[in-house]
Design an enzyme around this catalytic site. Structure first.
Site, PDB file in Angstrom:
ATOM      1  N   SER A   1       0.749  -1.207   0.048  1.00  0.00           N
ATOM      2  CA  SER A   1      -0.022   0.186  -0.042  1.00  0.00           C
ATOM      3  C   SER A   1       1.141   1.162   0.246  1.00  0.00           C
ATOM      4  O   SER A   1       1.967   1.204   0.435  1.00  0.00           O
ATOM      5  CB  SER A   1      -1.018  -0.024   1.201  1.00  0.00           C
TER       6      SER A   1
ATOM      7  N   TYR B   1      -1.333  -1.062  10.737  1.00  0.00           N
ATOM      8  CA  TYR B   1      -1.519  -1.326   9.279  1.00  0.00           C
ATOM      9  C   TYR B   1      -0.373  -0.860   8.223  1.00  0.00           C
ATOM     10  O   TYR B   1       0.085  -1.546   7.457  1.00  0.00           O
ATOM     11  CB  TYR B   1      -2.919  -0.518   8.629  1.00  0.00           C
TER      12      TYR B   1
HETATM   13  N1  LIG Z   1      -8.770  -0.578  -1.468  1.00  0.00           N
HETATM   14  C1  LIG Z   1      -7.420   0.030  -1.339  1.00  0.00           C
HETATM   15  O1  LIG Z   1      -7.526   1.297  -1.576  1.00  0.00           O
HETATM   16  C2  LIG Z   1      -6.212  -0.616  -1.163  1.00  0.00           C
HETATM   17  C3  LIG Z   1      -5.159   0.399  -1.313  1.00  0.00           C
HETATM   18  C4  LIG Z   1      -3.878  -0.458  -0.935  1.00  0.00           C
HETATM   19  C5  LIG Z   1      -3.704  -1.616  -0.471  1.00  0.00           C
HETATM   20  N2  LIG Z   1      -4.920  -2.330  -0.517  1.00  0.00           N
HETATM   21  C6  LIG Z   1      -4.678  -3.588   0.090  1.00  0.00           C
HETATM   22  O2  LIG Z   1      -5.116  -4.688  -1.194  1.00  0.00           O
HETATM   23  C7  LIG Z   1      -5.704  -5.844  -0.606  1.00  0.00           C
HETATM   24  C8  LIG Z   1      -6.877  -6.305  -1.061  1.00  0.00           C
HETATM   25  O3  LIG Z   1      -7.824  -5.066  -0.528  1.00  0.00           O
HETATM   26  P1  LIG Z   1      -9.352  -4.876  -1.001  1.00  0.00           P
HETATM   27  O4  LIG Z   1      -9.138  -3.265  -1.235  1.00  0.00           O
HETATM   28  O5  LIG Z   1      -9.298  -5.535  -2.328  1.00  0.00           O
HETATM   29  O6  LIG Z   1     -10.363  -5.405   0.005  1.00  0.00           O
HETATM   30  P2  LIG Z   1     -11.492  -6.288   0.164  1.00  0.00           P
HETATM   31  O7  LIG Z   1     -12.267  -6.313  -1.134  1.00  0.00           O
HETATM   32  O8  LIG Z   1     -12.047  -6.271   1.451  1.00  0.00           O
HETATM   33  O9  LIG Z   1     -10.712  -7.795   0.061  1.00  0.00           O
HETATM   34  C9  LIG Z   1     -10.006  -8.160   0.838  1.00  0.00           C
HETATM   35  C10 LIG Z   1      -9.705  -9.607   0.722  1.00  0.00           C
HETATM   36  O10 LIG Z   1      -9.005 -10.244   1.686  1.00  0.00           O
HETATM   37  C11 LIG Z   1      -9.913 -11.367   2.075  1.00  0.00           C
HETATM   38  N3  LIG Z   1      -9.348 -11.481   3.549  1.00  0.00           N
HETATM   39  C12 LIG Z   1      -9.635 -10.616   4.628  1.00  0.00           C
HETATM   40  N4  LIG Z   1      -9.299 -11.264   6.002  1.00  0.00           N
HETATM   41  C13 LIG Z   1      -8.836 -12.526   5.418  1.00  0.00           C
HETATM   42  C14 LIG Z   1      -8.412 -13.637   6.287  1.00  0.00           C
HETATM   43  N5  LIG Z   1      -8.264 -13.384   7.805  1.00  0.00           N
HETATM   44  N6  LIG Z   1      -8.181 -14.902   5.858  1.00  0.00           N
HETATM   45  C15 LIG Z   1      -8.353 -14.949   4.295  1.00  0.00           C
HETATM   46  N7  LIG Z   1      -8.772 -13.991   3.666  1.00  0.00           N
HETATM   47  C16 LIG Z   1      -9.088 -12.779   4.053  1.00  0.00           C
HETATM   48  C17 LIG Z   1     -11.312 -10.880   1.906  1.00  0.00           C
HETATM   49  O11 LIG Z   1     -11.931 -12.308   1.670  1.00  0.00           O
HETATM   50  P3  LIG Z   1     -12.787 -13.150   2.873  1.00  0.00           P
HETATM   51  O12 LIG Z   1     -13.568 -12.009   3.796  1.00  0.00           O
HETATM   52  O13 LIG Z   1     -13.738 -13.856   2.080  1.00  0.00           O
HETATM   53  O14 LIG Z   1     -11.988 -13.861   3.779  1.00  0.00           O
HETATM   54  C18 LIG Z   1     -11.163 -10.622   0.766  1.00  0.00           C
HETATM   55  O15 LIG Z   1     -10.965 -11.318  -0.385  1.00  0.00           O
HETATM   56  C19 LIG Z   1      -5.167  -5.757   0.938  1.00  0.00           C
HETATM   57  O16 LIG Z   1      -3.983  -6.174   1.283  1.00  0.00           O
HETATM   58  C20 LIG Z   1      -5.300  -4.358   1.115  1.00  0.00           C
HETATM   59  O17 LIG Z   1      -4.640  -3.891   2.360  1.00  0.00           O
HETATM   60  C21 LIG Z   1      -6.224  -1.859  -0.606  1.00  0.00           C
END
Ligand SMILES: NC(=O)c1ccc[n+]([C@@H]2O[C@H](COP(=O)([O-])OP(=O)(O)OC[C@H]3O[C@@H](n4cnc5c(N)ncnc54)[C@H](OP(=O)(O)O)[C@@H]3O)[C@@H](O)[C@H]2O)c1
Length: 192
Positions: free
Chosen positions: A144, A163
């Site tokens: 991130s 985080y």
């Molecule tokens: N969105 C942003 O702006 C952004 C920016 C920079 C980085 N990121 C990073 O990108 C990645 C994906 O985020 P996203 O925005 O796509 O969020 P999201 O839609 O909430 O997706 C998160 C994914 O992680 C899984 N997950 C969460 N906790 C888990 C656990 N304990 N065990 C297994 N799976 C788990 C969730 O699946 P289940 O709930 O089905 O387990 C879901 O598939 C993350 O690492 C986040 O920190 C996001």
């Protein structure tokens, strides 16, 4: 059904059930990757896998696992390091847990560290010996921009000490690992 067929390449994606992870798997399916989809929400993974198999002629395996749970993580490590060659590992699963540090639930601290630090390092460790042996493969670790945000004030950015610290681990870990693997045929990269 499309005319696409499996390319023989195989990818494991954590956090495949929504968001960025789901976009990765949809694109990889279109490129003919066979997929291992990891997350906690089984229904979403099963629906996604069925859609991807139908639409792209690939194989898609569903692995329902909570990556903060040591036994679940061990199951996924076995798949990442198993006999069947893995071409690509995407360590994407995560959550932000934004909260001022003085009031954050200690269990949320554990979960943030487990998923962004332990799971990323352990799955990479599991996948790499086979990739290095084959001189082929890649790991993408989803970090991130907040990994490099530590000196900025919490407002208007969120309160994010754990985080940001965990994502900083992913960044430093990936950079150091890329150095260790230079010339091995295996690529490692972090994305923001
Ligand atoms: N969105 C942003 O702006 C952004 C920016 C920079 C980085 N990121 C990073 O990108 C990645 C994906 O985020 P996203 O925005 O796509 O969020 P999201 O839609 O909430 O997706 C998160 C994914 O992680 C899984 N997950 C969460 N906790 C888990 C656990 N304990 N065990 C297994 N799976 C788990 C969730 O699946 P289940 O709930 O089905 O387990 C879901 O598939 C993350 O690492 C986040 O920190 C996001």
């Amino acid at each position: 059904m499309s005319d696409a067929v499996s390319s023989g390449r195989r990818a494991l994606i954590t956090g495949a059930s929504s968001g960025i992870g789901m976009v990765y798997v949809e694109r990889l399916a279109r490129e003919g990757y066979d997929l291992i989809l990891v997350a906690r929400r089984r229904d979403r993974l099963v629906d996604l896998a069925e859609k991807l198999k139908r639409g792209n002629g690939i194989a898609a395996e569903v692995v329902c696992a909570d990556l903060t749970d040591k036994q679940d993580l061990a199951r996924v490590e076995t798949l990442a390091g198993g006999d069947e060659a893995l071409s690509l590992l995407i360590n994407n699963a995560g959550f932000a847990g934004y909260r001022p540090f003085v009031s954050i639930d200690p269990e949320v601290i554990d979960d943030l560290v487990d998923i962004h630090v332990r799971a990323v390092a352990r799955l990479s460790r599991a996948a790499l010996p086979g990739m290095v042996r084959r001189r082929k493969g890649a790991i993408i670790n989803v970090a991130s921009l907040l990994a490099i945000s530590a000196v900025l004030p919490p407002d208007p950015l969120p309160s994010r000490a754990t985080y940001a610290g965990a994502k900083a681990f992913i960044l430093a870990f990936t950079q150091a690992l890329a150095g260790e693997l230079e010339g091995s045929g295996v690529d490692v990269q972090a994305c923001p």
